[in-house]
Design an enzyme around this catalytic site. Structure first.
Site, short mmCIF file in Angstrom:
data_model
loop_
_atom_site.label_atom_id
_atom_site.label_comp_id
_atom_site.label_asym_id
_atom_site.label_seq_id
_atom_site.Cartn_x
_atom_site.Cartn_y
_atom_site.Cartn_z
CD GLU A 1 -78.52 76.51 -88.06
OE1 GLU A 1 -79.01 75.38 -88.26
OE2 GLU A 1 -77.56 76.97 -88.72
CD1 TRP B 1 -80.31 75.75 -91.91
CD2 TRP B 1 -80.76 73.98 -93.23
NE1 TRP B 1 -79.41 75.73 -92.95
CE2 TRP B 1 -79.65 74.67 -93.76
CE3 TRP B 1 -81.23 72.85 -93.90
CZ2 TRP B 1 -79.00 74.25 -94.92
CZ3 TRP B 1 -80.58 72.43 -95.05
CH2 TRP B 1 -79.48 73.13 -95.56
CD1 TRP C 1 -75.01 53.72 -96.80
CD2 TRP C 1 -76.91 54.11 -97.89
NE1 TRP C 1 -75.03 55.05 -97.15
CE2 TRP C 1 -76.18 55.32 -97.82
CE3 TRP C 1 -78.14 54.11 -98.54
CZ2 TRP C 1 -76.63 56.50 -98.36
CZ3 TRP C 1 -78.60 55.30 -99.07
CH2 TRP C 1 -77.86 56.48 -98.98
CG ASN D 1 -76.09 70.82 -86.23
OD1 ASN D 1 -76.87 69.98 -86.66
ND2 ASN D 1 -75.41 71.62 -87.03
CD1 TRP E 1 -79.81 56.72 -95.87
CD2 TRP E 1 -81.32 57.61 -94.49
NE1 TRP E 1 -81.03 56.73 -96.52
CE2 TRP E 1 -81.97 57.27 -95.72
CE3 TRP E 1 -82.08 58.18 -93.48
CZ2 TRP E 1 -83.34 57.49 -95.93
CZ3 TRP E 1 -83.44 58.40 -93.69
CH2 TRP E 1 -84.06 58.06 -94.90
CD1 TRP F 1 -80.60 60.93 -88.75
CD2 TRP F 1 -78.73 59.93 -89.50
NE1 TRP F 1 -79.85 60.56 -87.66
CE2 TRP F 1 -78.70 59.94 -88.08
CE3 TRP F 1 -77.66 59.36 -90.18
CZ2 TRP F 1 -77.64 59.40 -87.35
CZ3 TRP F 1 -76.60 58.82 -89.46
CH2 TRP F 1 -76.60 58.84 -88.06
P1 FAD Z 1 -79.71 75.84 -82.25
O1 FAD Z 1 -78.43 75.89 -82.97
O2 FAD Z 1 -79.88 76.74 -81.10
O3 FAD Z 1 -80.85 76.12 -83.33
C1 FAD Z 1 -82.15 76.64 -82.99
C2 FAD Z 1 -83.23 75.71 -83.51
O4 FAD Z 1 -83.18 75.62 -84.92
C3 FAD Z 1 -83.12 74.27 -83.02
O5 FAD Z 1 -83.68 74.13 -81.75
C4 FAD Z 1 -83.86 73.52 -84.10
O6 FAD Z 1 -85.24 73.53 -83.88
C5 FAD Z 1 -83.53 74.30 -85.34
N1 FAD Z 1 -82.40 73.70 -86.06
C6 FAD Z 1 -81.09 73.90 -85.83
N2 FAD Z 1 -80.34 73.20 -86.72
C7 FAD Z 1 -81.20 72.54 -87.51
C8 FAD Z 1 -81.05 71.67 -88.63
N3 FAD Z 1 -79.84 71.35 -89.14
N4 FAD Z 1 -82.16 71.16 -89.20
C9 FAD Z 1 -83.39 71.49 -88.75
N5 FAD Z 1 -83.59 72.32 -87.70
C10 FAD Z 1 -82.52 72.85 -87.09
N6 FAD Z 1 -83.04 68.49 -84.86
C11 FAD Z 1 -84.16 68.20 -84.18
O7 FAD Z 1 -84.82 69.10 -83.67
N7 FAD Z 1 -84.59 66.89 -84.05
C12 FAD Z 1 -83.91 65.85 -84.59
O8 FAD Z 1 -84.36 64.70 -84.48
C13 FAD Z 1 -82.70 66.14 -85.30
N8 FAD Z 1 -81.96 65.12 -85.82
C14 FAD Z 1 -80.80 65.43 -86.51
C15 FAD Z 1 -80.04 64.39 -87.07
C16 FAD Z 1 -78.87 64.67 -87.79
C17 FAD Z 1 -78.06 63.53 -88.39
C18 FAD Z 1 -78.44 66.00 -87.93
C19 FAD Z 1 -77.17 66.32 -88.68
C20 FAD Z 1 -79.18 67.04 -87.38
C21 FAD Z 1 -80.36 66.79 -86.67
N9 FAD Z 1 -81.14 67.81 -86.09
C22 FAD Z 1 -82.29 67.51 -85.41
C23 FAD Z 1 -80.79 69.24 -86.31
C24 FAD Z 1 -79.89 69.90 -85.24
O9 FAD Z 1 -78.78 69.11 -84.96
C25 FAD Z 1 -80.65 70.20 -83.93
O10 FAD Z 1 -81.85 70.87 -84.21
C26 FAD Z 1 -79.83 71.10 -83.01
O11 FAD Z 1 -78.60 70.49 -82.70
C27 FAD Z 1 -80.60 71.37 -81.73
O12 FAD Z 1 -79.85 72.10 -80.82
P2 FAD Z 1 -80.22 73.59 -80.46
O13 FAD Z 1 -81.64 73.71 -80.08
O14 FAD Z 1 -79.21 74.06 -79.47
O15 FAD Z 1 -79.97 74.32 -81.86
#
Ligand code: FAD
Length: 444
Positions: free
Chosen positions: A269, A272, A300, A338, A356, A379
């Site tokens: 993650e 990502w 859209w 997420n 989006w 998005w």
């Molecule tokens: P964990 O699952 O604990 O992951 C650890 C870290 O990995 C996160 O803190 C984050 O920095 C990174 N990460 C995790 N998933 C993703 C991902 N898919 N893409 C990029 N980095 C990721 N994340 C944001 O930080 N800011 C946003 O504005 C944001 N907007 C999003 C919008 C959409 C439509 C979607 C589908 C995802 C978005 N995300 C965003 C990615 C992701 O949903 C969040 O990072 C995650 O839910 C944060 O929770 P966590 O820290 O518990 O994640």
């Protein structure tokens, strides 16, 4: 040497490379934060981000005060404020950690050139990413657009070295006193954001505690727990990472002792996150336009033609339980799981056919972790127009998703309570068929 360290989104004392450099070389050191939201337009911090920033600056000021130092808060145009500070302190050098968003990059490059020309030594470093976005390229030298090969290459290049120790001793400062934090009016008159404090502890000490608790209690079950929005199975480190209260190198160091089979789903993650920043750096137009040019003219729905549906989605009144629960979680806490971001995003862009960018703008204002790279490509992924995007036929069915990932209904009960539910805004089956037809036309 007389030095100014410019804090931006590196609001921490541990593993802060530009600050460590400054401390190693400073005879006097001034620590400044400049409030200049206009320089990030049109992506100046939204309401939830401003709330977080206020609390984070408060936390950093308190940490510095414990060490006999202080954060000099200023407001205005970064160029002019820095000139004033350099004159006040007669500093010979300035340090900052790099940012990667298009507007910040342009500003920083211009500043660095001008300051260097004026004889000020500029020292910049990477506190935010595992690898710089320009360090990784395909064999033909182009940026990656697909995650798996990107991450495979990135992992081979990771060369982390030890985490830098926290800054403890600060030399004297020279500048005049700055503003009080309240003068920035980051939370002035905001009733909505007050409740965020019930859900979050802000600042570096809280971020380090959150990381330690996650590694100890949640990491081993992450592969399963991360998909269950009713359980606190993810790290919730995203806002701390966004504001740099914690850096990704520290996270990797904290999980280094865990067997890779257990840690790699979580570490991916962070991959990502690196990938999004890599993409935004190489394709800066993507905050406004699809990465996949085939979608440039995709029909859209725009704000004028979807105001009622957009409002229902924002307020969690679509009548689709799982989606409304997700939107309520966002509204109540400034964060959304997420899986829920994907489900709510899929309903907006695919079933409702709404642009989006309108979803991204709402998230930008309401998420405490709003991050331009992650939000933009999150998005675009869900709308099917980004890099390595969800295939166009992947349209989440919120009811099936709820059966699978919220089987006991804990999450829906938590966020929907017992209030009567509105009727469903749309039929999932027919709206899915309509979306598939529109996407198929674009593909053809
Ligand atoms: P964990 O699952 O604990 O992951 C650890 C870290 O990995 C996160 O803190 C984050 O920095 C990174 N990460 C995790 N998933 C993703 C991902 N898919 N893409 C990029 N980095 C990721 N994340 C944001 O930080 N800011 C946003 O504005 C944001 N907007 C999003 C919008 C959409 C439509 C979607 C589908 C995802 C978005 N995300 C965003 C990615 C992701 O949903 C969040 O990072 C995650 O839910 C944060 O929770 P966590 O820290 O518990 O994640």
């Amino acid at each position: 040497m007389r030095i100014v360290h410019w804090f931006r989104r590196d609001l921490r004392l541990t593993d802060n490379p530009a600050l460590s450099w400054a401390l190693a070389h400073a005879s006097t050191l001034d620590l400044v934060y400049i409030h200049a939201p206009q320089e990030e337009a049109p992506w100046a911090p939204g309401a939830a981000s401003r709330w977080w920033l206020h609390a984070s600056l408060q936390a950093l000021s308190a940490q510095l005060a414990q060490r006999g130092a202080s954060l000099n808060i200023r407001s205005g145009n970064s160029h002019d404020v820095l000139q004033t500070l350099l004159a006040e302190t007669r500093a010979e050098a300035i340090s900052w950690n790099r940012l990667y968003e298009p507007a910040a990059l342009r500003r920083d490059q211009a500043l660095e050139a001008e300051l260097t020309q004026a004889g000020i030594s500029v020292h910049t470093a990477n506190a935010q990413l595992l690898l710089e976005p320009w360090q990784i390229a395909t064999k033909t030298g182009t940026p990656y657009r697909v995650f798996t090969p990107f991450w495979k290459t990135a992992r081979q290049q990771l060369d982390l070295g030890p985490v830098l120790p926290p800054a403890e001793e600060f030399p004297a400062s020279r500048a005049k006193a700055g503003l009080g934090l309240e003068a920035l009016r980051l939370v002035a008159g905001q009733g909505w954001s007050d409740k965020l404090a019930e859900h979050w502890s802000v600042g570096e000490p809280a971020a380090l505690r959150q990381l330690a608790n996650f590694v100890e209690q949640k990491l081993a079950q992450y592969a399963h727990g991360r998909d269950r929005p009713g359980q606190a199975g993810t790290s919730r480190l995203s806002p701390h990472l966004h504001w740099g209260e914690l850096g990704p190198r520290q996270i990797l160091a904290a999980v280094a002792h865990v067997e890779p089979e257990r840690s790699s789903p979580f570490v991916a993650e962070l991959g990502w996150r690196e990938f999004s920043h890599h993409l935004l750096f190489h394709f800066p137009h993507c905050t406004e336009a699809p990465l996949n040019p085939r979608f440039a003219k995709f029909p859209w729905r725009q704000r004028e033609s979807c105001a009622a549906d957009l409002g229902a989605w924002q307020q969690g009144r679509t009548g689709i339980d799982f989606v409304d629960a997700g939107m309520q979680e966002l509204w109540q806490t400034g964060w959304m799981h997420n899986r829920m971001r994907m489900i709510c995003g899929s309903l907006l862009t695919k079933n409702l056919g709404i642009d989006w960018r309108l979803g991204a703008a709402w998230f930008w204002d309401t998420l405490v972790d709003a991050n331009l790279a992650n939000n933009t490509f999150g998005w675009q992924w869900i709308a099917g127009c980004g890099a390595d995007a969800a295939p166009y036929f992947r349209i989440f069915n919120p009811d099936t998703q709820a059966d699978k990932f919220d089987a006991d209904g804990v999450y829906r009960r938590r966020w929907l309570g017992t209030a009567p539910r509105p009727p469903a805004l749309l039929d999932l089956k027919t709206s899915r068929a309509r979306a598939l037809a529109a996407y198929a036309r674009t593909r053809a």
